[in-house]
Design a protein around this motif. Structure first.
Motif, PDB file in Angstrom:
ATOM      1  N   PRO A   1      -3.990  -2.489 -34.563  1.00 62.31           N
ATOM      2  CA  PRO A   1      -4.745  -3.492 -33.932  1.00 62.31           C
ATOM      3  C   PRO A   1      -6.480  -3.608 -34.098  1.00 62.31           C
ATOM      4  CG  PRO A   1      -4.202  -1.070 -32.489  1.00 62.31           C
ATOM      5  CD  PRO A   1      -4.288  -0.801 -33.682  1.00 62.31           C
ATOM      6  N   GLY A   2      -5.908  -4.922 -34.970  1.00 59.77           N
ATOM      7  CA  GLY A   2      -7.151  -5.429 -35.728  1.00 59.77           C
ATOM      8  C   GLY A   2      -7.009  -7.049 -37.177  1.00 59.77           C
ATOM      9  N   GLY A   3      -7.717  -6.769 -37.743  1.00 58.53           N
ATOM     10  CA  GLY A   3      -7.720  -7.431 -38.444  1.00 58.53           C
ATOM     11  C   GLY A   3      -8.102  -8.825 -38.248  1.00 58.53           C
ATOM     12  N   SER A   4      -7.462  -9.716 -38.000  1.00 63.62           N
ATOM     13  CA  SER A   4      -8.371 -11.309 -37.539  1.00 63.62           C
ATOM     14  C   SER A   4      -8.549 -11.566 -35.549  1.00 63.62           C
ATOM     15  CB  SER A   4      -7.425 -12.725 -37.689  1.00 63.62           C
ATOM     16  OG  SER A   4      -5.768 -12.279 -36.788  1.00 63.62           O
ATOM     17  N   ALA A   5      -9.138 -12.264 -34.969  1.00 59.68           N
ATOM     18  CA  ALA A   5      -9.838 -11.769 -33.513  1.00 59.68           C
ATOM     19  C   ALA A   5      -7.793 -12.491 -33.111  1.00 59.68           C
ATOM     20  CB  ALA A   5     -10.196 -13.423 -33.181  1.00 59.68           C
ATOM     21  N   LEU A   6      -6.918 -13.138 -33.447  1.00 59.58           N
ATOM     22  CA  LEU A   6      -5.589 -13.715 -33.222  1.00 59.58           C
ATOM     23  C   LEU A   6      -5.400 -12.016 -32.695  1.00 59.58           C
ATOM     24  CD1 LEU A   6      -4.022 -15.372 -31.759  1.00 59.58           C
ATOM     25  CD2 LEU A   6      -3.405 -16.244 -34.223  1.00 59.58           C
ATOM     26  N   SER A   7      -5.133 -11.666 -34.234  1.00 63.46           N
ATOM     27  CA  SER A   7      -4.466 -10.326 -33.845  1.00 63.46           C
ATOM     28  C   SER A   7      -4.267  -9.531 -33.486  1.00 63.46           C
ATOM     29  CB  SER A   7      -4.537  -9.909 -35.864  1.00 63.46           C
ATOM     30  OG  SER A   7      -3.535  -8.790 -35.458  1.00 63.46           O
ATOM     31  N   ALA A   8      -5.508  -8.894 -33.074  1.00 62.49           N
ATOM     32  CA  ALA A   8      -6.374  -8.172 -32.221  1.00 62.49           C
ATOM     33  C   ALA A   8      -6.140  -8.769 -30.733  1.00 62.49           C
ATOM     34  CB  ALA A   8      -7.745  -8.014 -32.807  1.00 62.49           C
ATOM     35  N   HIS A   9      -5.967 -10.069 -30.786  1.00 65.73           N
ATOM     36  CA  HIS A   9      -5.378 -10.446 -28.886  1.00 65.73           C
ATOM     37  C   HIS A   9      -3.532 -10.653 -29.177  1.00 65.73           C
ATOM     38  CE1 HIS A   9      -9.491 -11.833 -27.564  1.00 65.73           C
ATOM     39  NE2 HIS A   9      -9.383 -13.069 -28.592  1.00 65.73           N
ATOM     40  N   LEU A  10      -3.282 -10.314 -30.174  1.00 65.01           N
ATOM     41  CA  LEU A  10      -1.667 -10.417 -29.812  1.00 65.01           C
ATOM     42  C   LEU A  10      -1.355  -8.514 -29.918  1.00 65.01           C
ATOM     43  CD1 LEU A  10      -0.915 -13.141 -32.598  1.00 65.01           C
ATOM     44  CD2 LEU A  10      -0.420 -12.621 -30.269  1.00 65.01           C
ATOM     45  N   HIS A  11      -2.139  -7.680 -30.709  1.00 66.79           N
ATOM     46  CA  HIS A  11      -2.244  -6.437 -29.789  1.00 66.79           C
ATOM     47  C   HIS A  11      -2.229  -6.258 -28.472  1.00 66.79           C
ATOM     48  CE1 HIS A  11      -0.080  -5.325 -33.828  1.00 66.79           C
ATOM     49  NE2 HIS A  11      -1.715  -5.954 -34.789  1.00 66.79           N
ATOM     50  N   VAL A  12      -3.044  -6.833 -28.297  1.00 60.96           N
ATOM     51  CA  VAL A  12      -3.615  -6.833 -26.478  1.00 60.96           C
ATOM     52  C   VAL A  12      -2.060  -6.563 -26.062  1.00 60.96           C
ATOM     53  CG1 VAL A  12      -4.871  -7.145 -24.539  1.00 60.96           C
ATOM     54  CG2 VAL A  12      -6.092  -6.999 -27.011  1.00 60.96           C
ATOM     55  N   CYS A  13      -1.740  -7.922 -26.088  1.00 60.12           N
ATOM     56  CA  CYS A  13      -0.971  -8.826 -25.614  1.00 60.12           C
ATOM     57  C   CYS A  13       0.230  -7.452 -25.401  1.00 60.12           C
ATOM     58  CB  CYS A  13      -0.475 -10.340 -26.103  1.00 60.12           C
ATOM     59  SG  CYS A  13      -1.445 -11.687 -25.516  1.00 60.12           S
ATOM     60  N   ARG A  14       0.806  -7.261 -27.411  1.00 59.27           N
ATOM     61  CA  ARG A  14       1.999  -6.122 -27.378  1.00 59.27           C
ATOM     62  C   ARG A  14       1.645  -5.225 -26.414  1.00 59.27           C
ATOM     63  NH1 ARG A  14       1.790  -1.808 -29.952  1.00 59.27           N
ATOM     64  NH2 ARG A  14      -0.169  -2.550 -30.786  1.00 59.27           N
ATOM     65  N   THR A  15       0.726  -4.103 -26.351  1.00 52.00           N
ATOM     66  CA  THR A  15       0.665  -3.484 -25.148  1.00 52.00           C
ATOM     67  C   THR A  15       0.909  -3.962 -23.966  1.00 52.00           C
ATOM     68  OG1 THR A  15      -1.794  -3.939 -25.164  1.00 52.00           O
ATOM     69  CG2 THR A  15      -1.116  -2.077 -27.041  1.00 52.00           C
ATOM     70  N   VAL A  16       0.393  -4.607 -22.978  1.00 56.51           N
ATOM     71  CA  VAL A  16       0.350  -4.881 -21.788  1.00 56.51           C
ATOM     72  C   VAL A  16       1.685  -5.374 -21.844  1.00 56.51           C
ATOM     73  CG1 VAL A  16      -0.441  -6.730 -19.977  1.00 56.51           C
ATOM     74  CG2 VAL A  16      -1.929  -6.220 -21.748  1.00 56.51           C
ATOM     75  N   ALA A  17       2.561  -6.562 -22.791  1.00 57.08           N
ATOM     76  CA  ALA A  17       3.613  -6.455 -22.503  1.00 57.08           C
ATOM     77  C   ALA A  17       4.842  -5.540 -21.778  1.00 57.08           C
ATOM     78  CB  ALA A  17       4.317  -7.215 -23.683  1.00 57.08           C
ATOM     79  N   ARG A  18       4.518  -4.296 -22.876  1.00 62.14           N
ATOM     80  CA  ARG A  18       4.949  -2.767 -23.456  1.00 62.14           C
ATOM     81  C   ARG A  18       4.645  -1.429 -21.271  1.00 62.14           C
ATOM     82  NH1 ARG A  18       8.915  -2.330 -26.369  1.00 62.14           N
ATOM     83  NH2 ARG A  18       8.682  -1.974 -28.668  1.00 62.14           N
ATOM     84  N   ARG A  19       3.299  -2.373 -21.010  1.00 62.61           N
ATOM     85  CA  ARG A  19       3.601  -2.303 -19.829  1.00 62.61           C
ATOM     86  C   ARG A  19       4.523  -2.393 -18.934  1.00 62.61           C
ATOM     87  NH1 ARG A  19      -1.282  -2.776 -16.719  1.00 62.61           N
ATOM     88  NH2 ARG A  19      -2.155  -3.392 -18.250  1.00 62.61           N
TER      89      ARG A  19
END
Length: 190
Positions: free
Chosen positions: A120-138
């Motif tokens: 998770p990381g790279g751009s700010a948007l990418s990092a935020h989208l990875h947080v969304c991905r993990t919360v979606a999995r939960r």
């Protein structure tokens, strides 16, 4: 129509909340955990939108609306009683899943296949989208847990599964179409 003219009602002061059908359950009930996590996810999508523009922002706006639909679906048990309800409950539909699949396919078509896992990381948007991905999995895990002992619209679970995939692919798009992805290097810090 929703009318919210009084925000606090005191009806939850003893640790219960009302479901969409009026039943009262504990605030830690599996159904409340599932739709509460979809609400949490929606808040994280709102944060991601702060860094999104154009088509990505439009897609995230649609996802936010879908997540409200999903929460409305989860908070209303008794799928079998839908036809008899005075006001038919809102349910997730296959078309919402298909839209995500179409968007995933379009985004994925411009990406180079991965040869490593992405951190998770790279751009700010990418990092935020990875947080969304993990919360979606939960949210998906909580919804499948709920479905193991209660009725859940199967489109809810399918949507959450596709949504986490959508966030993963969108995170790569947000990293200059994968060019700025941060790749995992196994054992790099031994």
């Amino acid at each position: 129509m929703v009318v919210l003219n009084k925000i606090y009602t005191k009806t939850g002061d003893k640790g219960t909340t009302a479901l969409g059908n009026g039943d009262r359950v504990a605030k830690h009930d599996a159904r409340v955990n599932a739709y509460g996590t979809s609400d949490e996810l929606n808040a994280f999508v709102g944060v991601a939108r702060l860094a999104a523009e154009g088509a990505m922002d439009d897609q995230l706006a649609r996802i936010q609306n879908d997540l409200f639909d999903l929460g409305a679906d989860l908070c209303r048990p008794d799928l079998a009683k839908d036809a008899d309800a005075e006001f038919p409950p809102l349910r997730m539909a296959e078309s919402q899943v298909k839209r995500l699949e179409s968007e995933i396919d379009a985004m994925n078509s411009v990406l180079t296949p991965l040869r490593s896992f992405v951190l998770p990381g790279g751009s700010a948007l990418s990092a935020h989208l990875h947080v969304c991905r993990t919360v979606a999995r939960r949210a998906e895990r909580l919804s499948t847990d709920l479905a193991s002992h209660a009725e859940v619209n199967p489109h809810v679970i399918t949507y959450l599964n596709r949504l986490s995939d959508w966030f993963f692919v969108a995170a790569r798009i947000a990293n200059e179409n994968g060019e700025k992805d941060v790749l995992w290097v196994p054992g790099a810090n031994r």
